[in-house]
Design a protein around this motif. Structure first.
Motif, PDB file in Angstrom:
ATOM      1  N   ALA A  50     -28.262  67.753  60.299  1.00 45.23           N
ATOM      2  CA  ALA A  50     -29.020  67.948  61.528  1.00 45.23           C
ATOM      3  C   ALA A  50     -30.249  67.197  61.494  1.00 45.23           C
ATOM      4  CB  ALA A  50     -29.097  69.339  61.916  1.00 45.23           C
ATOM      5  N   GLY A  51     -30.686  67.003  60.404  1.00 54.06           N
ATOM      6  CA  GLY A  51     -31.980  66.375  60.149  1.00 54.06           C
ATOM      7  C   GLY A  51     -32.998  66.643  59.298  1.00 54.06           C
ATOM      8  N   GLY A  52     -34.018  66.673  59.267  1.00 57.97           N
ATOM      9  CA  GLY A  52     -34.926  67.128  58.380  1.00 57.97           C
ATOM     10  C   GLY A  52     -35.134  66.351  57.122  1.00 57.97           C
ATOM     11  N   THR A  53     -35.965  67.259  56.065  1.00 63.59           N
ATOM     12  CA  THR A  53     -36.117  66.666  54.639  1.00 63.59           C
ATOM     13  C   THR A  53     -35.100  66.109  54.085  1.00 63.59           C
ATOM     14  OG1 THR A  53     -38.078  68.057  54.675  1.00 63.59           O
ATOM     15  CG2 THR A  53     -37.783  67.007  52.796  1.00 63.59           C
ATOM     16  N   GLN A  54     -33.784  66.924  53.855  1.00 65.59           N
ATOM     17  CA  GLN A  54     -33.005  66.170  53.233  1.00 65.59           C
ATOM     18  C   GLN A  54     -32.236  65.030  53.686  1.00 65.59           C
ATOM     19  OE1 GLN A  54     -29.816  69.588  53.394  1.00 65.59           O
ATOM     20  NE2 GLN A  54     -29.699  69.476  51.257  1.00 65.59           N
ATOM     21  N   ALA A  55     -31.967  64.733  54.781  1.00 68.26           N
ATOM     22  CA  ALA A  55     -31.711  63.587  55.236  1.00 68.26           C
ATOM     23  C   ALA A  55     -32.597  62.221  54.917  1.00 68.26           C
ATOM     24  CB  ALA A  55     -31.462  63.335  56.819  1.00 68.26           C
ATOM     25  N   LEU A  56     -33.832  62.434  55.158  1.00 65.02           N
ATOM     26  CA  LEU A  56     -35.092  61.742  54.655  1.00 65.02           C
ATOM     27  C   LEU A  56     -34.731  61.296  53.149  1.00 65.02           C
ATOM     28  CD1 LEU A  56     -37.902  62.899  56.892  1.00 65.02           C
ATOM     29  CD2 LEU A  56     -36.506  61.191  57.349  1.00 65.02           C
ATOM     30  N   ILE A  57     -34.787  62.307  52.536  1.00 60.04           N
ATOM     31  CA  ILE A  57     -34.711  62.250  50.930  1.00 60.04           C
ATOM     32  C   ILE A  57     -33.297  61.478  50.704  1.00 60.04           C
ATOM     33  CG2 ILE A  57     -34.390  63.115  48.645  1.00 60.04           C
ATOM     34  CD1 ILE A  57     -36.499  65.395  49.790  1.00 60.04           C
ATOM     35  N   LEU A  58     -32.198  61.829  51.107  1.00 59.33           N
ATOM     36  CA  LEU A  58     -31.106  61.026  50.657  1.00 59.33           C
ATOM     37  C   LEU A  58     -31.149  59.588  51.425  1.00 59.33           C
ATOM     38  CD1 LEU A  58     -28.430  63.818  51.730  1.00 59.33           C
ATOM     39  CD2 LEU A  58     -29.050  62.968  49.528  1.00 59.33           C
ATOM     40  N   ALA A  59     -31.872  59.171  52.406  1.00 54.80           N
ATOM     41  CA  ALA A  59     -32.071  58.101  52.792  1.00 54.80           C
ATOM     42  C   ALA A  59     -32.711  57.298  51.852  1.00 54.80           C
ATOM     43  CB  ALA A  59     -32.546  57.813  54.280  1.00 54.80           C
ATOM     44  N   ALA A  60     -33.920  57.764  51.354  1.00 54.77           N
ATOM     45  CA  ALA A  60     -34.759  57.251  50.458  1.00 54.77           C
ATOM     46  C   ALA A  60     -34.175  56.815  49.151  1.00 54.77           C
ATOM     47  CB  ALA A  60     -36.052  58.077  50.193  1.00 54.77           C
ATOM     48  N   LEU A  61     -33.338  57.769  48.722  1.00 60.76           N
ATOM     49  CA  LEU A  61     -32.566  57.647  47.394  1.00 60.76           C
ATOM     50  C   LEU A  61     -31.471  56.217  47.569  1.00 60.76           C
ATOM     51  CD1 LEU A  61     -31.692  61.060  46.471  1.00 60.76           C
ATOM     52  CD2 LEU A  61     -33.197  59.730  45.402  1.00 60.76           C
ATOM     53  N   ASN A  62     -30.941  56.319  48.908  1.00 59.40           N
ATOM     54  CA  ASN A  62     -29.901  55.150  49.298  1.00 59.40           C
ATOM     55  C   ASN A  62     -30.484  53.868  49.113  1.00 59.40           C
ATOM     56  OD1 ASN A  62     -27.555  56.843  49.344  1.00 59.40           O
ATOM     57  ND2 ASN A  62     -27.624  56.880  51.640  1.00 59.40           N
ATOM     58  N   ILE A  63     -31.740  53.833  49.752  1.00 61.86           N
ATOM     59  CA  ILE A  63     -32.491  52.515  49.730  1.00 61.86           C
ATOM     60  C   ILE A  63     -32.903  52.433  48.423  1.00 61.86           C
ATOM     61  CG2 ILE A  63     -34.615  51.533  50.828  1.00 61.86           C
ATOM     62  CD1 ILE A  63     -34.300  53.490  53.532  1.00 61.86           C
ATOM     63  N   THR A  64     -33.562  53.048  47.583  1.00 58.60           N
ATOM     64  CA  THR A  64     -34.115  52.942  46.355  1.00 58.60           C
ATOM     65  C   THR A  64     -32.799  52.425  45.397  1.00 58.60           C
ATOM     66  OG1 THR A  64     -35.645  54.624  46.565  1.00 58.60           O
ATOM     67  CG2 THR A  64     -35.087  53.832  44.366  1.00 58.60           C
ATOM     68  N   ASP A  65     -31.696  53.080  45.512  1.00 56.60           N
ATOM     69  CA  ASP A  65     -30.499  52.200  44.827  1.00 56.60           C
ATOM     70  C   ASP A  65     -30.552  51.011  45.333  1.00 56.60           C
ATOM     71  OD1 ASP A  65     -28.182  52.866  43.173  1.00 56.60           O
ATOM     72  OD2 ASP A  65     -27.046  52.572  45.255  1.00 56.60           O
TER      73      ASP A  65
END
Length: 99
Positions: A50-65
């Motif tokens: 639904a949102g929150g920190t988990q989605a932000l961290i996963l997005a950061a991981l994808n972008i970093t990858d």
């Protein structure tokens, strides 16, 4: 890039407003903002978040990858180009010595 070249911009990520500084102009800043929002939305849809920190961290991981893969690809291109230039220089030196 000096501080005098930086311009302030307001962006919104997941309804949260941020003030950022960039020397690359508003179009670039808006593109970054949209790309991050898109990454978060895709993760929320795929992972059922639904949102929150988990989605932000996963997005950061994808972008970093993605960034690391691009850096490696660029390094491989740079190394390949350097090898080709060195080979061409050696060939040119041999040609000049034989003439």
């Amino acid at each position: 890039m000096s501080e005098s070249e930086l311009k302030q911009y307001q962006i919104s990520i997941q309804g949260n407003r941020f003030a950022i500084a960039s020397a690359y102009g508003e179009e670039h800043v808006r593109e970054v903002e949209q790309m991050l929002e898109q990454q978060i939305a895709e993760i929320q849809q795929q992972a059922g978040l639904a949102g929150g920190t988990q989605a932000l961290i996963l997005a950061a991981l994808n972008i970093t990858d993605q960034l690391l893969k691009l850096r490696r690809a660029q390094q491989n291109l740079d190394e390949g180009l350097l090898a080709r230039v060195e080979a061409a220089c050696e060939k040119l030196e041999r040609a000049l010595k034989s003439s």
